[in-house]
Design an enzyme around this catalytic site. Structure first.
Site, PDB file in Angstrom:
ATOM      1  N   ARG A   1      -4.248  -9.866   4.792  1.00  0.00           N
ATOM      2  CA  ARG A   1      -4.342 -10.132   3.654  1.00  0.00           C
ATOM      3  C   ARG A   1      -3.199  -9.562   2.748  1.00  0.00           C
ATOM      4  O   ARG A   1      -2.589  -8.408   3.043  1.00  0.00           O
ATOM      5  CB  ARG A   1      -5.432  -8.881   3.234  1.00  0.00           C
ATOM      6  CG  ARG A   1      -6.179  -9.015   1.730  1.00  0.00           C
ATOM      7  CD  ARG A   1      -7.346  -8.134   2.033  1.00  0.00           C
ATOM      8  NE  ARG A   1      -7.947  -8.132   0.456  1.00  0.00           N
ATOM      9  CZ  ARG A   1      -7.514  -7.542  -0.464  1.00  0.00           C
ATOM     10  NH1 ARG A   1      -6.476  -6.793  -0.343  1.00  0.00           N
ATOM     11  NH2 ARG A   1      -7.975  -7.559  -1.559  1.00  0.00           N
TER      12      ARG A   1
ATOM     13  N   LYS B   1       0.889  -1.223   0.056  1.00  0.00           N
ATOM     14  CA  LYS B   1       0.043   0.134  -0.103  1.00  0.00           C
ATOM     15  C   LYS B   1       0.684   0.987   0.020  1.00  0.00           C
ATOM     16  O   LYS B   1       2.010   1.259   0.394  1.00  0.00           O
ATOM     17  CB  LYS B   1      -0.945  -0.137   1.184  1.00  0.00           C
ATOM     18  CG  LYS B   1      -2.179  -0.940   0.979  1.00  0.00           C
ATOM     19  CD  LYS B   1      -3.277  -0.815   1.696  1.00  0.00           C
ATOM     20  CE  LYS B   1      -4.221  -1.959   1.067  1.00  0.00           C
ATOM     21  NZ  LYS B   1      -5.467  -1.983   2.036  1.00  0.00           N
TER      22      LYS B   1
HETATM   23  N1  HH2 Z   1      -7.450  -3.669   0.796  1.00  0.00           N
HETATM   24  C1  HH2 Z   1      -7.981  -3.673  -0.535  1.00  0.00           C
HETATM   25  C2  HH2 Z   1      -9.103  -4.560  -0.903  1.00  0.00           C
HETATM   26  N2  HH2 Z   1      -9.699  -5.348   0.224  1.00  0.00           N
HETATM   27  N3  HH2 Z   1     -10.156  -5.772   2.406  1.00  0.00           N
HETATM   28  C3  HH2 Z   1      -9.927  -5.673   3.519  1.00  0.00           C
HETATM   29  N4  HH2 Z   1     -10.736  -6.444   4.522  1.00  0.00           N
HETATM   30  N5  HH2 Z   1      -8.789  -4.849   3.847  1.00  0.00           N
HETATM   31  C4  HH2 Z   1      -8.186  -4.070   3.144  1.00  0.00           C
HETATM   32  O1  HH2 Z   1      -7.137  -3.607   3.636  1.00  0.00           O
HETATM   33  C5  HH2 Z   1      -8.405  -4.388   1.752  1.00  0.00           C
HETATM   34  C6  HH2 Z   1      -9.452  -5.063   1.440  1.00  0.00           C
HETATM   35  C7  HH2 Z   1      -7.170  -3.117  -1.442  1.00  0.00           C
HETATM   36  O2  HH2 Z   1      -6.023  -3.814  -2.158  1.00  0.00           O
HETATM   37  P1  HH2 Z   1      -6.031  -4.321  -3.500  1.00  0.00           P
HETATM   38  O3  HH2 Z   1      -7.309  -5.692  -3.407  1.00  0.00           O
HETATM   39  O4  HH2 Z   1      -4.896  -5.112  -3.815  1.00  0.00           O
HETATM   40  O5  HH2 Z   1      -6.570  -3.386  -4.435  1.00  0.00           O
HETATM   41  P2  HH2 Z   1      -7.557  -2.969  -5.320  1.00  0.00           P
HETATM   42  O6  HH2 Z   1      -8.903  -2.452  -4.445  1.00  0.00           O
HETATM   43  O7  HH2 Z   1      -7.163  -1.744  -6.409  1.00  0.00           O
HETATM   44  O8  HH2 Z   1      -8.268  -4.370  -6.114  1.00  0.00           O
END
Ligand code: HH2
Length: 270
Positions: free
Chosen positions: A240, A205
């Site tokens: 995660r 992040k």
């Molecule tokens: N962060 C993201 C997505 N889902 N869910 C939870 N519970 N906690 C988090 O910190 C979280 C989440 C964002 O990361 P990512 O899926 O890699 O990116 P994107 O939203 O661009 O798909």
């Protein structure tokens, strides 16, 4: 929890696993590397992202969930969605739990998970992805997160959800500044006072980029491991992550060192 983004536009791996065969291969790899859960998401929630129509989100995630179940990878499946309609169809397709970054923002989400008897991750987000980074000031950041998550957890309990099915997540990067994210991690101990399992998502992040100057999310593994380790030592029990093998190794060691931290924590608290 290994991340499986079946999206064209996620912030660090958009487009890499956007077809069912590629997604399935990546899920199998993460299972082999030690993930216990795979989190399947069909909508990017990066800052500035627009919402994806329900049918499109389902078109992306359902074939992948079905394939993971068909192949019997021996890994539990979480559906990463803000919408009860998508969650319901994902649970029908074989998902075991729901990861809701809107923290019960859809009024149908709680009745759904209560009726299905599945666990839910309730994450804190102020605003929506489209606008959440426009104003990241708080009077009392951790106090506001504690109050919001506590209130949502009580709502879930009133809907007959038991505590072992309610996971809370302070939502690193969701409506928070870079220093705010560090503050949350430093004060994770106070979120433990809610008495519920804590999940944390720090992987790749932007607060890591802010601290280190590393602009490419794919090069933030060391910072991600440091943050995940700190979170686990402070009491998080679900992490995660994109880089499952490296994270598993770091957390196996961190977990082994946890009793020492537990006694320090208890001594300080008492
Ligand atoms: N962060 C993201 C997505 N889902 N869910 C939870 N519970 N906690 C988090 O910190 C979280 C989440 C964002 O990361 P990512 O899926 O890699 O990116 P994107 O939203 O661009 O798909």
């Amino acid at each position: 929890m290994g991340i499986l983004n079946v999206t064209p536009d996620s912030f660090s791996d958009g487009g890499l696993f956007a077809t069912p065969p590629r997604a399935l291969r990546h899920a199998a790899e993460m299972a082999e590397q030690g993930a216990e859960i795979v989190d399947v998401g069909g909508e990017s929630t990066r800052p500035g992202a627009e919402a994806v129509p329900v049918e499109e989100e389902c078109r992306r995630v359902l074939p992948v969930i079905e394939a993971i179940q068909r192949e019997r990878l021996g890994i539990r499946v979480s559906i990463d969605t803000r919408r009860a309609d998508v969650a319901a169809r994902a649970l029908d397709a074989g998902a075991d739990m729901v990861n809701d970054v809107s923290g019960l923002g859809d009024p149908q989400m709680l009745p759904l998970v209560a009726a299905r008897g599945c666990p839910i991750v309730i994450m804190h987000m102020r605003g929506r992805p489209r606008d959440m980074q426009l104003d990241t000031r708080y009077v009392d950041l951790v106090g506001e997160i504690l109050a919001a998550l506590g209130e949502r957890a009580d709502q879930a309990r009133r809907a007959t959800m038991t505590d072992d099915r309610i996971v809370i997540d302070p939502g690193i990067g969701f409506g928070k500044s870079a220093t705010g994210n560090e503050e949350i991690l430093r004060q994770l101990g106070s979120i433990r006072t809610l008495g519920l399992p804590i999940m944390i998502g720090v992987s790749r992040k932007s607060f890591i980029g802010h601290r280190t100057g590393i602009r490419n999310p794919g090069q933030r593994l060391s910072g991600s491991l440091a943050a995940a380790t700190a979170a686990v030592l402070a009491g998080a029990c679900l992490v995660r992550a994109h880089d499952v093998g490296a994270t598993r190794q770091a957390l196996d060691v961190a977990d082994a060192l946890r009793p020492w931290v537990e006694s320090t924590y208890t001594a300080e608290a008492g």
